[in-house]
Design a protein around this motif. Sequence first.
Motif, PDB file in Angstrom:
ATOM      1  N   ARG A 131       0.830  -1.284   0.070  1.00 29.99           N
ATOM      2  CA  ARG A 131       0.098  -0.056   0.016  1.00 29.99           C
ATOM      3  C   ARG A 131       0.813   1.238  -0.131  1.00 29.99           C
ATOM      4  O   ARG A 131       2.171   1.063   0.299  1.00 29.99           O
ATOM      5  CB  ARG A 131      -0.987   0.209   1.322  1.00 29.99           C
ATOM      6  CG  ARG A 131      -1.285  -1.260   1.538  1.00 29.99           C
ATOM      7  CD  ARG A 131      -2.744  -1.377   2.387  1.00 29.99           C
ATOM      8  NE  ARG A 131      -3.706  -0.774   1.839  1.00 29.99           N
ATOM      9  CZ  ARG A 131      -4.730  -1.427   1.033  1.00 29.99           C
ATOM     10  NH1 ARG A 131      -4.256  -2.614   0.533  1.00 29.99           N
ATOM     11  NH2 ARG A 131      -5.498  -0.816   0.280  1.00 29.99           N
ATOM     12  N   HIS A 132       0.382   2.359  -0.453  1.00 29.18           N
ATOM     13  CA  HIS A 132       1.122   3.352  -0.415  1.00 29.18           C
ATOM     14  C   HIS A 132       1.897   3.979   0.743  1.00 29.18           C
ATOM     15  O   HIS A 132       1.063   3.524   1.867  1.00 29.18           O
ATOM     16  CB  HIS A 132       0.297   4.833  -0.740  1.00 29.18           C
ATOM     17  CG  HIS A 132      -0.472   4.884  -2.204  1.00 29.18           C
ATOM     18  ND1 HIS A 132       0.349   4.677  -3.282  1.00 29.18           N
ATOM     19  CD2 HIS A 132      -1.677   4.922  -2.499  1.00 29.18           C
ATOM     20  CE1 HIS A 132      -0.744   4.736  -4.261  1.00 29.18           C
ATOM     21  NE2 HIS A 132      -1.823   4.971  -3.782  1.00 29.18           N
TER      22      HIS A 132
ATOM     23  N   ASP B 190       0.760   2.399  -7.353  1.00 28.32           N
ATOM     24  CA  ASP B 190       1.973   2.751  -8.224  1.00 28.32           C
ATOM     25  C   ASP B 190       3.174   2.382  -7.797  1.00 28.32           C
ATOM     26  O   ASP B 190       3.159   1.139  -7.331  1.00 28.32           O
ATOM     27  CB  ASP B 190       1.762   4.540  -7.779  1.00 28.32           C
ATOM     28  CG  ASP B 190       2.094   4.637  -6.138  1.00 28.32           C
ATOM     29  OD1 ASP B 190       2.433   3.910  -5.526  1.00 28.32           O
ATOM     30  OD2 ASP B 190       2.145   5.905  -5.646  1.00 28.32           O
TER      31      ASP B 190
ATOM     32  N   CYS C  58       5.695   3.313  -5.585  1.00 23.63           N
ATOM     33  CA  CYS C  58       6.301   3.904  -4.256  1.00 23.63           C
ATOM     34  C   CYS C  58       6.641   2.616  -3.350  1.00 23.63           C
ATOM     35  O   CYS C  58       5.942   1.401  -3.710  1.00 23.63           O
ATOM     36  CB  CYS C  58       5.089   4.649  -3.323  1.00 23.63           C
ATOM     37  SG  CYS C  58       4.184   3.790  -2.401  1.00 23.63           S
TER      38      CYS C  58
ATOM     39  N   CYS D  23       4.025   0.461  -1.912  1.00 19.77           N
ATOM     40  CA  CYS D  23       3.497  -0.538  -2.731  1.00 19.77           C
ATOM     41  C   CYS D  23       4.122  -1.653  -3.326  1.00 19.77           C
ATOM     42  O   CYS D  23       3.701  -2.885  -3.427  1.00 19.77           O
ATOM     43  CB  CYS D  23       2.716   0.134  -4.010  1.00 19.77           C
ATOM     44  SG  CYS D  23       1.411   1.257  -3.750  1.00 19.77           S
TER      45      CYS D  23
HETATM   46 ZN   LIG Z   1       2.129   3.293  -3.641  1.00 18.12          ZN
END
Ligand SMILES: [Zn+2]
Length: 320
Positions: free
Chosen positions: A250-251, A263, A265, A268
């Motif tokens: 997760r972010h 995304d 990051c 993630c």
């Molecule tokens: Zn992310």
Amino acid sequence: MHPPKKYLILILISYLIIGFFTSCSKTTTTTTTSPTNYYKTENVIIIVMDGARYSETWGEPTHSLIPSIANNIAPKGVINNNFRNNGTTSTSPGHLAICSGQYYNLNNGGGQLPPFPTMFQYFNEKYPTKNSWIITSKDKLEVLANTSHTSYNNLHLPNTNCGINGMGSGYRADDITLNVVLNVFNTQHPNLTLINFREPDFTAHSNDSIGYIKQISNVDSLINIIFNFVENDSIYNGTTSIFITNDHGRHDNLNGGFAGHGDSCEGCRHLLFCAYGPDFKENVVINTPREQIDIAVTIAEILSFNLPNTNGQIMQELFK
Ligand SMILES: [Zn+2]
Ligand SMILES: [Zn+2]
């Protein structure tokens, strides 16, 4: 006098030649008879804890949310603390990478079959009498059973039990998925199984931080039930390897926080990875950079089937 002596020599030479070739052929026969499978693993179970962030699993120093994985399973297996999803960090693409050894941005809603087969179809093609299952809380993951590839479409399909009642029926609770898993294991002892538990991801999307944390612990306890089943089952014990991981994280908190994902990051990408089985090291934590596509390749190696078109690598460091 001369002819008989000549014959004796010829006969002697013939015996020597026959003897030489006989011993050669015996040796050749022995050396070409290779073992059908070098590994002890006959069955593989992949368990995906959907959408748990590394910072809440192994990345949390006390491992307080995953006590069963940390205290019961990890001491008997291998943890890799440097494991990532390097493709699209969503549910369907993440599961597809794990199951196929290829990154592909598959439609995340279940509306698209993968354009290439997963390892399930290759496994079933090689071993038509063996048994494989995809058992998931999310109905959309049923797409992993088949492919739009013309050479494999509708061929060598695994059994599926996904969501409430298959594709389009909606998600179901993880304890129902666990009951299906235990029923299938008890009655069929499949050789290759994918299990998905949805709750950490599902709860986090509603921005419920307390629920998200609680569901990671709940899935940890469900994984422990499966682990204990394997260890205490006369067929599975000593013949079964288990991989535990996530489809995506997760972010991280600088990129929107735990509620979302998708995304590139670090939150993630970075995932939990644990491997347990008769061919793997015990009580070892490694930091070899590895990624999702390496799981399918490693499974193809230990179960001895062909997995084409992958950039994944065998995780040699897991083996004893
Ligand atoms: Zn992310
Ligand atoms: Zn999600």
